[in-house]
Design an enzyme around this catalytic site. Structure first.
Site, PDB file in Angstrom:
ATOM      1  N   HIS A 187      56.827   5.676   4.406  1.00 51.60           N
ATOM      2  CA  HIS A 187      57.281   6.077   5.505  1.00 51.60           C
ATOM      3  C   HIS A 187      57.521   7.574   5.510  1.00 51.60           C
ATOM      4  O   HIS A 187      57.186   8.315   6.474  1.00 51.60           O
ATOM      5  CB  HIS A 187      58.521   5.403   5.935  1.00 51.60           C
ATOM      6  N   GLU A 428      31.397   3.804  -2.802  1.00 49.78           N
ATOM      7  CA  GLU A 428      32.904   4.023  -3.320  1.00 49.78           C
ATOM      8  C   GLU A 428      32.891   3.149  -4.848  1.00 49.78           C
ATOM      9  O   GLU A 428      34.013   3.043  -5.406  1.00 49.78           O
ATOM     10  CB  GLU A 428      34.108   3.813  -2.656  1.00 49.78           C
ATOM     11  N   ASP A 452      38.085   5.888  -4.307  1.00 48.13           N
ATOM     12  CA  ASP A 452      37.822   4.598  -5.084  1.00 48.13           C
ATOM     13  C   ASP A 452      36.730   4.630  -6.118  1.00 48.13           C
ATOM     14  O   ASP A 452      36.704   4.258  -7.132  1.00 48.13           O
ATOM     15  CB  ASP A 452      37.323   3.309  -4.233  1.00 48.13           C
ATOM     16  N   CYS A 499      34.110  11.359   2.534  1.00 46.67           N
ATOM     17  CA  CYS A 499      35.300  11.177   3.130  1.00 46.67           C
ATOM     18  C   CYS A 499      36.601  10.917   2.134  1.00 46.67           C
ATOM     19  O   CYS A 499      37.710  10.714   2.641  1.00 46.67           O
ATOM     20  CB  CYS A 499      35.231  10.244   3.948  1.00 46.67           C
TER      21      CYS A 499
HETATM   22  C1  PEP Z   1      37.926   6.285  -0.437  1.00 48.66           C
HETATM   23  O1  PEP Z   1      37.957   5.463  -1.248  1.00 48.66           O
HETATM   24  O2  PEP Z   1      37.538   7.499  -1.311  1.00 48.66           O
HETATM   25  C2  PEP Z   1      37.968   6.291   0.715  1.00 48.66           C
HETATM   26  C3  PEP Z   1      37.854   7.540   1.524  1.00 48.66           C
HETATM   27  O3  PEP Z   1      38.604   5.208   1.302  1.00 48.66           O
HETATM   28  P1  PEP Z   1      40.238   4.784   1.016  1.00 48.66           P
HETATM   29  O4  PEP Z   1      40.719   5.918   0.430  1.00 48.66           O
HETATM   30  O5  PEP Z   1      40.495   4.535   2.551  1.00 48.66           O
HETATM   31  O6  PEP Z   1      40.194   3.579   0.094  1.00 48.66           O
HETATM   32 MG    MG Z   2      38.062   3.350  -0.379  1.00 44.87          MG
END
Ligand code: PEP
Ligand code: MG
Length: 564
Positions: A187, A428, A452, A499
Site C-alpha cells: 500500500h 514472457e 517474467d 511492456c
Molecule cells: C512482465 O512480466 O514483464 C509484465 C509486464 O507483466 P507483469 O509485470 O504484470 O507480470
Molecule cells: Mg508478466
C-alpha cells in the site's frame, strides 16, 4: 552518518527531518466498568462510529483516488460488520469482565491470528486489515487523537503503514516515506507512486525513537535512507536533486510532442495502467496509448467475480478516454503472488511455475468468456487490443485464439457491435521467445514482458529479496531472447512492443529501437523521459538496421553486450 538500504519507489531525492510514525497505544487488559452490558453497549457504539468513519473515508477516497482504492475501505466495513467480530468481543467481555477496548483489541487479534494460520497471502493481508479495523474501534473507545504530522514537511519513517493510515495521511506535509516492511506492491508503494512521493520500502532497519527529528536524506532512485548525512553527502545529493528537478521541468515541454526518432521513425511511448488513477496519469503525461492494461487489479480489488457489465464499464471508460489511441487490454493474469479472496486457489509448491495467467483462464472458461465478451464489447467504443499472458506454446495459443474467436462470433450473432481488435501475446516465457517464429504467424503483435522473461530465463524469483542480485533484465541471456523475439516479429511482419520494466530504463531505449521494437510501454510518470530518449535516438548513424534485427560487429547483440 548511517546508510540504510531498501527498495526504492520512484526516483526523487528529498532532504528533511525524520518523523517516526507510531501506532496508537495498544490497550492493556483493564477491568473496564465491571459491567459487561455497559461495555458491550460501548463496543457497539464505537463500532457504529467506526462504520460511519469508514463510509466517509470510502467516499472521500473514491473521489480523490478512484474506485479500486475505495474498495479497501468497503472491505474494512465488511470486516467490521462481520458478526464474528462482535460475537468474539462479547465472549471476551463476558468471560474476562474487562473493558470494551481490550475486548475489541483481543477479538481483532484472535480473528487475525486464525486468518494468518491459513498461511495464504490473501488471508494474511485480510488479517492486517482486520487489525486495522479493530484498532480503529479501540482508538474511538480510547478517544485517541490521530497522530498529527509535524508542521514542517518531514520524511515519514514507519515500521509499517496500514491502508487507513496511508489513505488518511496529509501527504502535503510529507517529503518522502521510509518503511521497514512491504514490497514494491504494498500500500505504501502504491500511495507513493500515485502521489509521486519518493519512498524506500523493505528498509533494512526498523525506525527507533532516536530517529525522531534526525536530519536525513532519502534517495529513492538508489533505494537509500541516509541518517545524519555528512556535509559532502548533502552537497552531492543537493546537486543531483537540482539536476533531477531541472530535468523534470524540461520534460514537461515534451507533452504533446510526437514520439519520433531523430531520423524520423515513429515510435509509440505508451503507459502501463491498472486502474482509473493510472489512466488519468497516462492522459496527463500525454501517453501515445495504453500498452498494457493489467486487468487483474480489477479482479483483486473486488470481493466477487466482476460481472460482464462491470468489466465493460471499466474497459469502455479506458478506450473512450484514450480517444482513438490503442488500449492493449491484457486478459486476467492471476495466480502466483496474486490471489483472489473470493476464489482461493489451490496451494502450489511453485506458484510462479503453476496455474497462472492464461493457464488459469483456460481452466475456467466461464471467467475467460466473461472477460473476453466485455473487452470485445468495449471495442465498439474505441481502439482496443487483446493481450494474452504467459503463453508458452503453439497449441496453447491456437486454443486461446479459437476460444476468443468463438466469443467474438457469439457476440456478432447476438447483434452486439464489436470493433477491430488486434490479438497479441506477452512474450514472457523463454518458450515463447524461442518459438517466436511459430507464434508470430498467429497473432498481430508481440509484447515482450521482460519482468517474467528475466525471472524465468535466469531462474530468479522476482518477488524474493534474496534473489534480487540475480534478477537482471540486462543479462545477455535475456537480451538474446528479446532479440530473437523482435527478429521473429519482423520476419512475420507484425509489430513488437516491450511492456516490462526494461522499457522504462532510458539506458536501453536506443538498443530496443534498434532491434525493431516499435512500442515502449512504461509507468505513466516515465512516459516523458522515454519520449525524450526516443527523440534523441538516431537509428541511421549506427551499425544497426531498423526493424531488421541487429547488424553490429558481432554475431548478435547479446555477445556484443557481453563484450562491452
Ligand atoms: C512482465 O512480466 O514483464 C509484465 C509486464 O507483466 P507483469 O509485470 O504484470 O507480470
Ligand atoms: Mg508478466
Amino acid at each position: 552518518m548511517t546508510e540504510l538500504r531498501g527498495i526504492g519507489v520512484g526516483k526523487g531525492i528529498v532532504l528533511g527531518k525524520l518523523h517516526v510514525w507510531r501506532r496508537g497505544r495498544t490497550p492493556e487488559r483493564e477491568p473496564g466498568t465491571g459491567n459487561p452490558e455497559r461495555e458491550r453497549q460501548r463496543f457497539q457504539d464505537a463500532c457504529a462510529q467506526a462504520g460511519q468513519e469508514l463510509e466517509a473515508l470510502e467516499q472521500r477516497i473514491r473521489e480523490s483516488l478512484g474506485e479500486e482504492e475505495a474498495q479497501v475501505f468497503f472491505g474494512h466495513r465488511m470486516l467490521l460488520e462481520d458478526p464474528l467480530f462482535a460475537e468474539m468481543a462479547g465472549e471476551i467481555l463476558e468471560k474476562e469482565r474487562t473493558s470494551a477496548a481490550w475486548a475489541a483489541h483481543q477479538a481483532g487479534e484472535q480473528l487475525a491470528g486464525q486468518l494468518e494460520a491459513l498461511e495464504e497471502a490473501e488471508w494474511v493481508a485480510r488479517a492486517a486489515d482486520l487489525r486495522d479495523v479493530a484498532d480503529r474501534v479501540v482508538g474511538i473507545l480510547q478517544h485517541r487523537q490521530r497522530q498529527p504530522l509535524p508542521e514542517e514537511p518531514c520524511i515519514l519513517a514507519a515500521e509499517d503503514l496500514t491502508p487507513s493510515e496511508t489513505a488518511q495521511m496529509d501527504t502535503s506535509r510529507i517529503l518522502g516515506m521510509a518503511v521497514s516492511q512491504g514490497s514494491l506492491h504494498c500500500h505504501t508503494a502504491i500511495l507513493a507512486r500515485s502521489r509521486n512521493l519518493p519512498a524506500v520500502v523493505a528498509l533494512e532497519a526498523k525506525p527507533t525513537a532516536e530517529w525522531e527529528g534526525c536530519p536525513a536524506a532519502l534517495d529513492a532512485g538508489r533505494g537509500l535512507l541516509i541518517l545524519n548525512p555528512t556535509r559532502e553527502q548533502l552537497e552531492e545529493l543537493e546537486q543531483r536533486r537540482e539536476v533531477e528537478q531541472q530535468r523534470q521541468s524540461q520534460l514537461q515541454c515534451l507533452r504533446g510532442l510526437p514520439s519520433v526518432t531523430r531520423d524520423g521513425h515513429p515510435v509509440s511511448v505508451c503507459a502501463n495502467v491498472g486502474n482509473q488513477r493510472d489512466l488519468e496519469a497516462a492522459l496527463a503525461q500525454g501517453a501515445d496509448g495504453i500498452g498494457l492494461f493489467r486487468t487483474e487489479l480489477l479482479f483483486l480489488e473486488a470481493d466477487h467475480w466482476p460481472a460482464e457489465e462491470e468489466q465493460l464499464a471499466v474497459y469502455r471508460r479506458a478506450v473512450e478516454s484514450m480517444e482513438g489511441r490503442q488500449v492493449v487490454i491484457r486478459t486476467l493474469d492471476i495466480g502466483a503472488d496474486k490471489q483472489l479472496s473470493y476464489a482461493p486457489l489451490e496451494t502450489e509448491e511453485n506458484p510462479a511455475l503453476g496455474c497462472r495467467g492464461i493457464r488459469f483462464c483456460l481452466a475456467r472458461p466461464q471467467v475467460f468468456r466473461t472477460q473476453l465478451r466485455a473487452i470485445y464489447r468495449a471495442s465498439a467504443y474505441g481502439r482496443a487490443a487483446i493481450l494474452y499472458p504467459m503463453i508458452a506454446g503453439e497449441e496453447e495459443l491456437r486454443q486461446v485464439l479459437d476460444f476468443s474467436a468463438q466469443v467474438r462470433g457469439e457476440l456478432e450473432q447476438e447483434g452486439i457491435p464489436v470493433g477491430q481488435v488486434e490479438q497479441g501475446i506477452m512474450v514472457e516465457t523463454p518458450a515463447a521467445a524461442l518459438m517466436g517464429d511459430r507464434l508470430a504467424g498467429l497473432v498481430d503483435f508481440f509484447s515482450i514482458g521482460t519482468n517474467d522473461l528475466t525471472q524465468y530465463t535466469l531462474a530468479a524469483d522476482r518477488q524474493n529479496a534474496r534473489t534480487a542480485g540475480y534478477f537482471a533484465g540486462c543479462h545477455p541471456a535475456v537480451w538474446r531472447l528479446v532479440e530473437e523475439s523482435a527478429a521473429a516479429a519482423a520476419r512475420a511482419g507484425i509489430w513488437v512492443g516491450v511492456c516490462g520494466d526494461l522499457a522504462g530504463d532510458p539506458a536501453y531505449t536506443a538498443l530496443l529501437l534498434r532491434l525493431g521494437v516499435r512500442e515502449l510501454s512504461v509507468a505513466p510518470f516515465q512516459v516523458l523521459e522515454i519520449r525524450r530518449q526516443v527523440r534523441e535516438t538516431d537509428l541511421s548513424d549506427k551499425a544497426f538496421a531498423f526493424g531488421s534485427g541487429y547488424a553490429g560487429s558481432n554475431k548478435n547483440l547479446a555477445e556484443d553486450l557481453e563484450q562491452s
